[in-house]
Design a protein around this motif. Structure first.
Motif, PDB file in Angstrom:
ATOM      1  N   ILE A  77       0.833  -1.202   0.000  1.00 28.92           N
ATOM      2  CA  ILE A  77       0.000   0.000   0.000  1.00 28.92           C
ATOM      3  C   ILE A  77       0.867   1.252   0.000  1.00 28.92           C
ATOM      4  O   ILE A  77       0.592   2.224  -0.715  1.00 28.92           O
ATOM      5  CB  ILE A  77      -0.942  -0.012   1.218  1.00 28.92           C
ATOM      6  CG1 ILE A  77      -1.995  -1.116   1.056  1.00 28.92           C
ATOM      7  CG2 ILE A  77      -1.626   1.347   1.387  1.00 28.92           C
ATOM      8  CD1 ILE A  77      -2.947  -1.237   2.226  1.00 28.92           C
ATOM      9  N   ILE A  78       1.926   1.249   0.791  1.00 27.51           N
ATOM     10  CA  ILE A  78       2.837   2.400   0.822  1.00 27.51           C
ATOM     11  C   ILE A  78       3.471   2.614  -0.546  1.00 27.51           C
ATOM     12  O   ILE A  78       3.597   3.751  -1.027  1.00 27.51           O
ATOM     13  CB  ILE A  78       3.913   2.196   1.903  1.00 27.51           C
ATOM     14  CG1 ILE A  78       3.270   2.239   3.292  1.00 27.51           C
ATOM     15  CG2 ILE A  78       5.003   3.258   1.801  1.00 27.51           C
ATOM     16  CD1 ILE A  78       4.218   1.897   4.424  1.00 27.51           C
ATOM     17  N   ARG A  79       3.879   1.544  -1.205  1.00 26.09           N
ATOM     18  CA  ARG A  79       4.473   1.672  -2.542  1.00 26.09           C
ATOM     19  C   ARG A  79       3.476   2.244  -3.539  1.00 26.09           C
ATOM     20  O   ARG A  79       3.834   3.055  -4.392  1.00 26.09           O
ATOM     21  CB  ARG A  79       4.965   0.297  -3.021  1.00 26.09           C
ATOM     22  CG  ARG A  79       6.147  -0.254  -2.241  1.00 26.09           C
ATOM     23  CD  ARG A  79       6.382  -1.714  -2.564  1.00 26.09           C
ATOM     24  NE  ARG A  79       7.460  -2.275  -1.773  1.00 26.09           N
ATOM     25  CZ  ARG A  79       7.677  -3.583  -1.639  1.00 26.09           C
ATOM     26  NH1 ARG A  79       6.865  -4.452  -2.251  1.00 26.09           N
ATOM     27  NH2 ARG A  79       8.673  -4.018  -0.912  1.00 26.09           N
ATOM     28  N   ILE A  80       2.219   1.809  -3.436  1.00 22.20           N
ATOM     29  CA  ILE A  80       1.187   2.337  -4.337  1.00 22.20           C
ATOM     30  C   ILE A  80       0.969   3.823  -4.089  1.00 22.20           C
ATOM     31  O   ILE A  80       0.876   4.621  -5.025  1.00 22.20           O
ATOM     32  CB  ILE A  80      -0.120   1.544  -4.149  1.00 22.20           C
ATOM     33  CG1 ILE A  80       0.061   0.092  -4.614  1.00 22.20           C
ATOM     34  CG2 ILE A  80      -1.264   2.194  -4.918  1.00 22.20           C
ATOM     35  CD1 ILE A  80      -1.086  -0.831  -4.227  1.00 22.20           C
ATOM     36  N   CYS A  81       0.881   4.197  -2.820  1.00 21.17           N
ATOM     37  CA  CYS A  81       0.648   5.611  -2.478  1.00 21.17           C
ATOM     38  C   CYS A  81       1.808   6.504  -2.901  1.00 21.17           C
ATOM     39  O   CYS A  81       1.602   7.691  -3.189  1.00 21.17           O
ATOM     40  CB  CYS A  81       0.405   5.747  -0.978  1.00 21.17           C
ATOM     41  SG  CYS A  81      -1.141   5.006  -0.406  1.00 21.17           S
ATOM     42  N   LEU A  82       3.016   5.978  -2.930  1.00 23.60           N
ATOM     43  CA  LEU A  82       4.178   6.785  -3.313  1.00 23.60           C
ATOM     44  C   LEU A  82       4.105   7.261  -4.764  1.00 23.60           C
ATOM     45  O   LEU A  82       4.793   8.217  -5.131  1.00 23.60           O
ATOM     46  CB  LEU A  82       5.471   5.986  -3.105  1.00 23.60           C
ATOM     47  CG  LEU A  82       5.996   5.894  -1.671  1.00 23.60           C
ATOM     48  CD1 LEU A  82       7.187   4.956  -1.609  1.00 23.60           C
ATOM     49  CD2 LEU A  82       6.379   7.276  -1.157  1.00 23.60           C
ATOM     50  N   LEU A  83       3.279   6.598  -5.582  1.00 24.81           N
ATOM     51  CA  LEU A  83       3.165   7.009  -6.980  1.00 24.81           C
ATOM     52  C   LEU A  83       2.649   8.436  -7.098  1.00 24.81           C
ATOM     53  O   LEU A  83       3.080   9.191  -7.982  1.00 24.81           O
ATOM     54  CB  LEU A  83       2.231   6.049  -7.733  1.00 24.81           C
ATOM     55  CG  LEU A  83       2.033   6.337  -9.230  1.00 24.81           C
ATOM     56  CD1 LEU A  83       3.334   6.152  -9.982  1.00 24.81           C
ATOM     57  CD2 LEU A  83       0.958   5.436  -9.814  1.00 24.81           C
ATOM     58  N   LEU A  84       1.746   8.841  -6.212  1.00 26.78           N
ATOM     59  CA  LEU A  84       1.149  10.182  -6.313  1.00 26.78           C
ATOM     60  C   LEU A  84       2.160  11.294  -6.070  1.00 26.78           C
ATOM     61  O   LEU A  84       2.263  12.213  -6.889  1.00 26.78           O
ATOM     62  CB  LEU A  84      -0.044  10.307  -5.359  1.00 26.78           C
ATOM     63  CG  LEU A  84      -1.401   9.892  -5.943  1.00 26.78           C
ATOM     64  CD1 LEU A  84      -1.440   8.393  -6.201  1.00 26.78           C
ATOM     65  CD2 LEU A  84      -2.539  10.267  -5.005  1.00 26.78           C
ATOM     66  N   PRO A  85       2.936  11.285  -4.983  1.00 25.64           N
ATOM     67  CA  PRO A  85       3.941  12.343  -4.831  1.00 25.64           C
ATOM     68  C   PRO A  85       5.014  12.321  -5.900  1.00 25.64           C
ATOM     69  O   PRO A  85       5.525  13.380  -6.284  1.00 25.64           O
ATOM     70  CB  PRO A  85       4.527  12.089  -3.436  1.00 25.64           C
ATOM     71  CG  PRO A  85       4.112  10.728  -3.052  1.00 25.64           C
ATOM     72  CD  PRO A  85       2.836  10.444  -3.772  1.00 25.64           C
ATOM     73  N   ILE A  86       5.366  11.128  -6.404  1.00 26.31           N
ATOM     74  CA  ILE A  86       6.338  11.062  -7.500  1.00 26.31           C
ATOM     75  C   ILE A  86       5.775  11.763  -8.730  1.00 26.31           C
ATOM     76  O   ILE A  86       6.458  12.565  -9.377  1.00 26.31           O
ATOM     77  CB  ILE A  86       6.705   9.595  -7.813  1.00 26.31           C
ATOM     78  CG1 ILE A  86       7.513   8.996  -6.665  1.00 26.31           C
ATOM     79  CG2 ILE A  86       7.494   9.504  -9.119  1.00 26.31           C
ATOM     80  CD1 ILE A  86       7.794   7.519  -6.820  1.00 26.31           C
TER      81      ILE A  86
END
Length: 418
Positions: A77-86
């Motif tokens: 889930i953390i990896r998925i969420c990191l896509l937005l700030p990237i």
């Protein structure tokens, strides 16, 4: 690659020219807000949107870190969420420094398939069940102990779940072929997308990419088609896998997570394609107006649209990927359950994506892995049943012994009374 670049260079030089200025630099236009033109206004607005979406998603990530009760799921889930700030940061830098726009867009192309694969692995983790490890030494345990599932068990969990629901073998032709196509559809996305990203960087540096070109003389149209086809193939594979087991993952709200993720990826891919067509077909009166330059129209406006969408998705992710289901109740805490605290090792855990590459590496031998796993499952079921029979046998022997001793006591008591 060198031969392809030479062919594209000859075609580009002889038959068609790129209408974009090289390099991409801000072009002054008439002010639209006080003394600031569209370029500077876009920097301010997009920057504010990027900061907002990054902070909102960061808050969600921090909440998962502080309530990490199921680390195997929450790391994905953390990896998925990191896509937005990237997305938000990369797009804003592309607005601020237009000459880096194509190169930074390749970073997005690299991150998209990673996130999509992590979502597929998240579904697999929610389906994977602990492996029973019964021991015949402890008779006090009513249920066998268990250990975390192996990596192979996680990868094959959609197939195992489907086979159990239909009461068929893992190697059943129908179920196995559907699973294999879904696996390949997900696994192909990273190699194809990364190849497209590398080719984009190389062709842009050689001057044969051209962001607005839709002809055979430039690489842009070919790479765009490859990337779009690969991403949609992987996305459809993930959707089919999730829908097939939606009953088993209902408690994880996986369908809400799927639609949130599907909407984000689909929008990005579709918008890339649409904006690419608009950029190549739009009249000069639209792309080179007094207030909006050609560079603003090609790089600034699409990025501003995406930055606005990221704000909406960052808020919706708090609902779709809510931390509430991972928060331990007081009863669970009294029972000994506790949150996992990785400390600084969490950074390594999040970016340790060996499981993603292992999924790709096992693609050529899916059938062999399925056969091995089916043998393991049969062995585990046999060992569990044997231990249960031993426990039942020992308990029945103990009961008969107790009954015999009780009967002897009654006999002695009656003899004494006589």
């Amino acid at each position: 690659m060198d031969r392809l670049l030479a062919v594209l260079s000859r075609r580009s030089g002889s038959s068609s020219t790129c209408s974009l200025p090289t390099p991409l630099v801000p072009i002054p236009t008439e002010p639209i807000a006080g003394s600031k033109d569209f370029y500077h206004v876009n920097i301010i607005v997009s920057g504010a949107l990027a900061i907002f979406s990054t902070l909102v998603v960061s808050a969600l990530i921090i909440r998962h870190i502080m309530n990490m009760s199921r680390p195997r799921e929450q790391l994905h889930i953390i990896r998925i969420c990191l896509l937005l700030p990237i997305f938000a940061i990369v797009l804003w830098v592309g607005i601020y420094i237009p000459q880096t726009y194509v190169y930074l867009n390749s970073v997005v192309v690299i991150c998209e398939p990673m996130t999509l694969t992590c979502f597929y692995l998240f579904i697999c983790e929610t389906l994977a069940v602990p492996v029973p490890t019964p021991t015949s030494e402890t008779e006090e345990e009513e249920t066998p102990s268990s250990s975390p599932p192996s990596q192979r068990a996680v990868f094959l969990s959609p197939l195992v779940t489907r086979a159990r629901a239909l009461d068929i073998s893992l190697t059943d032709k129908g179920a196995f072929n559907l699973f294999r196509r879904a696996w390949i559809g997900v696994a192909q996305n990273i190699p194809v997308a990364w190849s497209v990203a590398i080719a984009t960087i190389i062709t842009e540096s050689k001057g044969v990419y051209c962001l607005t070109a839709h002809d055979a003389h430039h690489a842009h149209i070919f790479l765009l088609v490859f990337k779009t086809a690969s991403t949609f193939t992987a996305l459809i594979s993930v959707i089919r896998t999730t829908l097939a087991v939606r009953g088993e993952i209902k408690k994880h709200r996986a369908m809400t997570k799927l639609w949130a993720f599907k909407a984000l990826i689909s929008l990005q891919v579709a918008q890339d394609f649409v904006f690419s067509i608009i950029n190549s077909k739009a009249p000069k009166s639209l792309t080179e107006s007094k207030t909006v330059s050609q560079v603003d129209f090609i790089t600034g406006i699409p990025s501003l649209v995406v930055e606005s969408e990221l704000v909406i998705f960052s808020l919706f992710f708090h609902y779709a990927y809510s931390v509430s289901m991972y928060q331990l109740s007081d009863e669970q805490k009294r029972a000994g359950e506790q949150y996992v605290n990785y400390g600084w090792r969490l950074i390594y855990k999040v970016f340790d994506i060996r499981d993603v590459f292992q999924l790709i590496r096992l693609t050529p031998r899916i059938r062999r892995e399925v056969v091995k796993h089916e043998v393991e499952l049969l062995t585990q079921e046999t060992s569990v049943s044997e231990v249960r029979q031993e426990r039942l046998g020992s308990s029945s022997t103990q009961d008969s012994t107790e009954r015999k001793s009780l009967q002897e006591e009654l006999t002695e008591t009656s003899a004494q009374e006589k």
